[in-house]
Design a protein around this motif. Structure first.
Motif, PDB file in Angstrom:
ATOM      1  N   GLU A   6      45.203  29.057  29.278  1.00  0.00           N
ATOM      2  CA  GLU A   6      44.352  29.642  28.247  1.00  0.00           C
ATOM      3  C   GLU A   6      44.327  28.752  27.016  1.00  0.00           C
ATOM      4  O   GLU A   6      45.331  28.138  26.657  1.00  0.00           O
ATOM      5  CB  GLU A   6      44.868  31.021  27.849  1.00  0.00           C
ATOM      6  N   LYS A   8      42.084  28.372  22.998  1.00  0.00           N
ATOM      7  CA  LYS A   8      41.070  28.884  22.079  1.00  0.00           C
ATOM      8  C   LYS A   8      40.715  27.807  21.076  1.00  0.00           C
ATOM      9  O   LYS A   8      41.594  27.245  20.407  1.00  0.00           O
ATOM     10  CB  LYS A   8      41.571  30.145  21.354  1.00  0.00           C
ATOM     11  N   ARG A  14      36.875  31.125  23.604  1.00  0.00           N
ATOM     12  CA  ARG A  14      38.030  31.293  24.479  1.00  0.00           C
ATOM     13  C   ARG A  14      37.778  30.543  25.787  1.00  0.00           C
ATOM     14  O   ARG A  14      36.694  30.649  26.371  1.00  0.00           O
ATOM     15  CB  ARG A  14      38.277  32.772  24.755  1.00  0.00           C
ATOM     16  N   THR A  33      29.904  38.181  25.622  1.00  0.00           N
ATOM     17  CA  THR A  33      30.375  39.564  25.533  1.00  0.00           C
ATOM     18  C   THR A  33      29.294  40.456  24.939  1.00  0.00           C
ATOM     19  O   THR A  33      29.520  41.192  23.973  1.00  0.00           O
ATOM     20  CB  THR A  33      31.649  39.650  24.679  1.00  0.00           C
ATOM     21  N   LEU A 253      39.640  50.227  31.039  1.00  0.00           N
ATOM     22  CA  LEU A 253      41.067  50.102  30.772  1.00  0.00           C
ATOM     23  C   LEU A 253      41.766  51.453  30.654  1.00  0.00           C
ATOM     24  O   LEU A 253      42.920  51.511  30.217  1.00  0.00           O
ATOM     25  CB  LEU A 253      41.290  49.294  29.488  1.00  0.00           C
ATOM     26  N   HIS A 297      32.828  48.774  30.806  1.00  0.00           N
ATOM     27  CA  HIS A 297      33.849  48.507  29.799  1.00  0.00           C
ATOM     28  C   HIS A 297      34.083  49.734  28.917  1.00  0.00           C
ATOM     29  O   HIS A 297      35.202  49.974  28.471  1.00  0.00           O
ATOM     30  CB  HIS A 297      33.441  47.314  28.932  1.00  0.00           C
ATOM     31  N   CYS A 365      38.359  39.415  32.966  1.00  0.00           N
ATOM     32  CA  CYS A 365      39.694  39.867  32.574  1.00  0.00           C
ATOM     33  C   CYS A 365      40.035  39.402  31.163  1.00  0.00           C
ATOM     34  O   CYS A 365      40.639  40.141  30.375  1.00  0.00           O
ATOM     35  CB  CYS A 365      40.736  39.355  33.564  1.00  0.00           C
ATOM     36  N   CYS A 366      39.630  38.191  30.822  1.00  0.00           N
ATOM     37  CA  CYS A 366      39.868  37.678  29.476  1.00  0.00           C
ATOM     38  C   CYS A 366      39.130  38.531  28.446  1.00  0.00           C
ATOM     39  O   CYS A 366      39.689  38.883  27.399  1.00  0.00           O
ATOM     40  CB  CYS A 366      39.413  36.221  29.393  1.00  0.00           C
ATOM     41  N   ILE A 367      37.901  38.879  28.735  1.00  0.00           N
ATOM     42  CA  ILE A 367      37.114  39.718  27.830  1.00  0.00           C
ATOM     43  C   ILE A 367      37.771  41.076  27.655  1.00  0.00           C
ATOM     44  O   ILE A 367      37.764  41.660  26.562  1.00  0.00           O
ATOM     45  CB  ILE A 367      35.669  39.842  28.346  1.00  0.00           C
ATOM     46  N   LEU A 368      38.364  41.592  28.718  1.00  0.00           N
ATOM     47  CA  LEU A 368      39.035  42.891  28.650  1.00  0.00           C
ATOM     48  C   LEU A 368      40.389  42.827  27.936  1.00  0.00           C
ATOM     49  O   LEU A 368      41.008  43.861  27.703  1.00  0.00           O
ATOM     50  CB  LEU A 368      39.226  43.452  30.061  1.00  0.00           C
ATOM     51  N   GLY A 369      40.816  41.620  27.587  1.00  0.00           N
ATOM     52  CA  GLY A 369      42.016  41.503  26.766  1.00  0.00           C
ATOM     53  C   GLY A 369      43.214  40.842  27.411  1.00  0.00           C
ATOM     54  O   GLY A 369      44.199  40.538  26.728  1.00  0.00           O
ATOM     55  N   ASP A 370      43.158  40.600  28.729  1.00  0.00           N
ATOM     56  CA  ASP A 370      44.322  40.008  29.397  1.00  0.00           C
ATOM     57  C   ASP A 370      43.851  39.299  30.657  1.00  0.00           C
ATOM     58  O   ASP A 370      43.606  39.927  31.685  1.00  0.00           O
ATOM     59  CB  ASP A 370      45.347  41.078  29.750  1.00  0.00           C
TER      60      ASP A 370
END
Length: 410
Positions: A6, A8, A14, A33, A253, A297, A365-370
């Motif tokens: 990862e 940034k 990201r 997003t 989530l 989402h 998954c990155c957009i969802l936070g993890d």
């Protein structure tokens, strides 16, 4: 285990990278997003329209596809209510070509009158073909408008009406593009057999000078809890009657997302599923039946859809569905649940074997936070028990939580 690097950039972009040594093809996946939920009433279909326009060229690259194809690549894209996703597949030795192309169209889209009007005609025609000129084409429009009263999920990605799409102006597109197609509103996901440091250097070269700008994410209200059953009957020229139920569930989530997903599988995934064995296989009620979740989402829906055989009444099919739901809540077994969990795990593993799917899943998954959810989400499914399953099913499958659309034959 999928190993992910990862990174940034200072401008907010990201970046997630996975080295895949099994292919000499690379994937560059750019996920923004923003989707149909960021639109406004009267201006719907804008996210999907802009997706089309992103292939019409920039000031520096008149033809995106032509340059990518000259590097041995191909591209495609999709839009839903939450995201707009672009992906390029090409030989790994030309990886930076795709990275440069994505950087170029993030900030240099050319909106000339010819391309604008041409793509609008394409999208309007797509709306007519998919939604107006085929049986059940307006199902998502009717069902979403019935189930959602506040949240922008109340219209589908293609737009609420064809008039909305026809009324989109160049200024509308420019506002949307300038506010949402920015580094801080995007995730760049790359899967390639390349050194991570070299890939990140490519990204820095191509994206590093793009200015950091904030996205103007218009606020919208969460959908209030539904308090009573809703029903809508529509009479149309359709080949057979259809019932579609929509039950409100949590967001992507939420604590019981896995239970809701497994619930749809227990009901209708495969020949051993409840609705298949005890409703469809009887042979005298429906020609097809299915259950699924929208995986949004924000708070989504679980759908149950049934196509009725000629001469069968709505009440008879609904009684059969309700009876099967009640029976499931009473006698579902852990073996039944585990079988669906195993199917989920198998499908998840196979989806990540293709580099296109893996790159897309990493970005989401990155957009969802993890981003590591791609490796760990199976743990949530394996933790589902009979008691947690039944508790979630009872909460979800309440009559007061259900919106039902009936297609009757005109």
């Amino acid at each position: 285990m999928i190993e992910i690097v990862e990174h940034k950039l200072p401008n907010g972009l990201r970046v997630v990278f996975n080295r895949n040594r099994s292919s000499q093809l690379a994937v560059v996946n750019m996920a923004y997003t923003v989707g149909a939920r960021n639109e406004q009433p009267g201006k719907t279909g804008l996210a999907h329209f802009l997706e089309h326009l992103m292939f019409t060229g920039t000031f520096d690259v008149p033809s995106f596809d032509e340059l990518l194809q000259s590097a041995g690549g191909e591209s495609n894209a999709w839009t839903n209510n939450d995201l707009t996703n672009f992906y390029d597949v090409l030989p790994v030795n030309n990886l930076e070509v795709a990275i440069a192309l994505e950087a170029d169209r993030m900030c240099g889209l050319r909106l000339d009158d010819k391309s604008f009007e041409s793509q609008k005609s394409v999208v309007v025609e797509e709306f007519k073909q998919r939604c107006l000129n085929v049986p059940y084409g307006n199902q998502e429009h009717l069902l979403r408008d019935l189930a959602y009263k506040v949240h922008p999920y109340r219209w589908p990605t293609i737009g609420q009406t064809v008039d909305d799409v026809q009324g989109i102006t160049k200024d509308d597109v420019k506002y949307y593009y300038n506010n949402y197609y920015v580094p801080s509103g995007a995730v760049l996901s790359i899967v390639a057999d390349a050194d991570a440091d070299e890939v990140l250097s490519m990204v820095e070269r191509q994206f590093g000078d793009i200015e950091k700008t904030g996205t103007d994410k218009r606020p919208y209200s969460p959908e209030p809890e539904q308090q009573e059953a809703r029903r809508l009957v529509t009479r149309q020229n359709v080949p057979y009657r259809r019932i579609v139920r929509a039950y409100h569930m949590g967001d992507r989530l939420c604590a019981d997302y896995a239970e809701c997903d497994i619930l749809s599988d227990v009901l209708s995934n495969g020949r051993s599923s409840r609705l298949y064995r005890n409703v469809l296989a009887k042979g005298d009620l429906v020609s097809a039946i299915d259950a699924s979740i929208t995986a949004n989402h924000d708070a989504g829906i679980l759908k149950i859809q049934a196509s009725l055989l000629p001469g069968v009444d709505f009440d008879k099919v609904e009684a059969a569905i309700d009876s099967e739901i009640e029976q499931m809540l009473d006698d579902v077994t852990i073996d039944e649940i585990k079988k669906c969990i195993n199917k989920y795990e198998s499908n998840a593993l196979f989806s990540n074997l293709t580099i296109e799917e893996r790159a897309s899943n990493m970005a989401q998954c990155c957009i969802l936070g993890d981003v590591n959810m791609i490796n760990t989400e199976i743990d949530k499914y394996q933790a589902v028990t009979c008691s947690s399953f039944v508790e979630s099913a009872k909460k979800l499958l309440r009559t007061s939580n259900c919106s039902t659309l009936y297609y009757d034959i005109d």
